[in-house]
Design an enzyme around this catalytic site. Structure first.
Site, PDB file in Angstrom:
ATOM      1  N   ASN A   1       1.641 -30.529  20.333  1.00 36.32           N
ATOM      2  CA  ASN A   1       2.490 -31.316  21.238  1.00 36.32           C
ATOM      3  C   ASN A   1       3.929 -31.166  20.758  1.00 36.32           C
ATOM      4  OD1 ASN A   1       3.771 -33.220  22.807  1.00 36.32           O
ATOM      5  ND2 ASN A   1       2.861 -34.994  21.769  1.00 36.32           N
TER       6      ASN A   1
ATOM      7  N   HIS B   1       0.243 -40.753  26.219  1.00 40.41           N
ATOM      8  CA  HIS B   1       0.772 -40.699  24.848  1.00 40.41           C
ATOM      9  C   HIS B   1       1.495 -42.016  24.563  1.00 40.41           C
ATOM     10  CE1 HIS B   1       3.147 -39.575  21.368  1.00 40.41           C
ATOM     11  NE2 HIS B   1       2.294 -38.580  21.196  1.00 40.41           N
TER      12      HIS B   1
ATOM     13  N   GLU C   1      -5.283 -41.474  18.635  1.00 39.02           N
ATOM     14  CA  GLU C   1      -3.977 -41.375  17.994  1.00 39.02           C
ATOM     15  C   GLU C   1      -3.437 -42.765  17.712  1.00 39.02           C
ATOM     16  OE1 GLU C   1      -1.132 -37.593  18.577  1.00 39.02           O
ATOM     17  OE2 GLU C   1      -0.647 -39.275  19.834  1.00 39.02           O
TER      18      GLU C   1
ATOM     19  N   GLY D   1       3.894 -39.608  13.649  1.00 44.74           N
ATOM     20  CA  GLY D   1       5.186 -39.301  13.039  1.00 44.74           C
ATOM     21  C   GLY D   1       5.522 -40.109  11.791  1.00 44.74           C
TER      22      GLY D   1
HETATM   23  P1  PGA Z   1       2.777 -36.131  14.696  1.00 42.22           P
HETATM   24  O1  PGA Z   1       2.678 -36.400  16.287  1.00 42.22           O
HETATM   25  O2  PGA Z   1       1.777 -35.054  14.371  1.00 42.22           O
HETATM   26  O3  PGA Z   1       4.197 -35.660  14.488  1.00 42.22           O
HETATM   27  O4  PGA Z   1       2.470 -37.416  14.030  1.00 42.22           O
HETATM   28  C1  PGA Z   1       1.458 -36.412  16.929  1.00 42.22           C
HETATM   29  C2  PGA Z   1       1.631 -36.758  18.382  1.00 42.22           C
HETATM   30  O5  PGA Z   1       2.499 -37.590  18.708  1.00 42.22           O
HETATM   31  O6  PGA Z   1       0.915 -36.235  19.254  1.00 42.22           O
END
Ligand code: PGA
Length: 229
Positions: free
Chosen positions: A6, A92, A156, A162
């Site tokens: 993503n 998301h 998630e 993040g």
């Molecule tokens: P990340 O993001 O791997 O940077 O934590 C994942 C996402 O938001 O799909």
């Protein structure tokens, strides 16, 4: 394993082009189908041109819940399909939190994605405050999706996106079992701070793949498993 990248609102045109050229060089044809790259809509032409004739999959990060009409600035799922997209991310946490997407909107989007012969990748996950209630949160976010096919569901947790924080294996497995209980036919992914250092510790038999944000921006970190290449 399925590796979904993503990109969010990242990569210049040139960076994206270089990424795709290097990815094509590094991933042999028979392994390419394991990769799905979700890119900003402005890059669809580039994806179509660079990835035609390969087995890589790609798609968008959002779409509108109708195919056409007076919806200035929105992206038609039908047009996304025509451009070559085969997957679209829905729900998301950034779209839920920053753009006020409601459960109803997400459900409508997922339905029109399937009507347009694409696969929705639905993100579900609890915030830190909801941690003790995660089963209920997941069940409510999955309400109405059980008849939808094909469908990929990414667990998630909002607090893992993040942040460098990762749930432990037990937490991931209990979340995946809630998803499988509600939607037995879904393909299930884990997302949130996945990178080459941690992904091996997260592997379990229930998991079909990963949703990767930051680490998907560079080819070397997007390819988590050198053995898969
Ligand atoms: P990340 O993001 O791997 O940077 O934590 C994942 C996402 O938001 O799909």
């Amino acid at each position: 394993m399925i590796y979904v990248g993503n990109w969010k609102m990242n990569q210049s045109f040139e960076e994206a082009q270089k990424f795709l050229q290097s990815l094509k060089q590094q991933v042999p044809e028979e392994k390419q189908k394991s990769y799905i790259i979700l890119v900003p809509t402005m890059l669809f032409g580039l994806m179509r041109d660079e990835l035609s004739g390969t087995n890589f999959n790609w798609g968008g990060q959002n779409c509108f819940y109708k195919n056409e009409g007076p919806y200035t600035g929105e992206n038609s799922p039908q047009l996304m399909y025509e451009m070559g997209a085969r997957y679209v991310l829905v729900g998301h946490s950034e779209r839920r939190l920053l753009f006020g997407e409601t459960h109803e909107m997400i459900l409508e989007k997922a339905h029109i994605i399937v009507q347009n012969k694409m696969t929705p990748i639905l993100c579900v996950g609890e915030s830190l405050e909801q941690r003790s209630q995660f089963q209920n949160v997941l069940k409510s976010q999955l309400t109405g999706f059980s008849n939808l096919s094909p469908l990929m569901v990414a667990y998630e947790p909002v607090w893992a996106v993040g942040s460098g924080k990762i749930p432990n294996n037990l937490q991931i497995q209990s979340a995946l079992s809630v998803i499988k209980e509600v939607i037995p036919h879904s393909t299930v992914l884990y997302g949130g701070s996945v990178n080459g250092q941690v992904f091996r510790t997260l592997l379990c038999k229930e998991l079909d793949g990963f949703l990767i944000g930051k680490a998907s921006l560079k080819v070397d970190s997007f390819i988590l498993d050198e053995n898969a290449v």
